[in-house]
Design a protein around this motif. Sequence first.
Motif: not given
Length: 84
Positions: A27-32, A55-57, A62-64
């Motif tokens: 489970l991974a969540a960006p800061a915003s 990774l593309l998604n 998600h702005g990675l």
Amino acid sequence: MGELGTAILNAMRDQGWLVSINEVFVLAAPASGPAAGIPVQLFEQGEERRLRVVLLNLIVTHGLQWPWPPDHREEVHGEVPRSE
């Protein structure tokens, strides 16, 4: 864990994402933004092709930032994608 999976998790960590790993999901969540649930089996060796789709998604939705870490180039006065 495969090399690409490790690189993705390191990029998430370096960019301030919250990451939690259990037996089934990463489970991974960006800061915003919303969290992403990724099956942990995709991070295993031999699953690179499927993990590249994930990774593309992560990049698009998600702005990675990828590739990570970016190269620093003096001639352009900043960071540019890694050259290989």
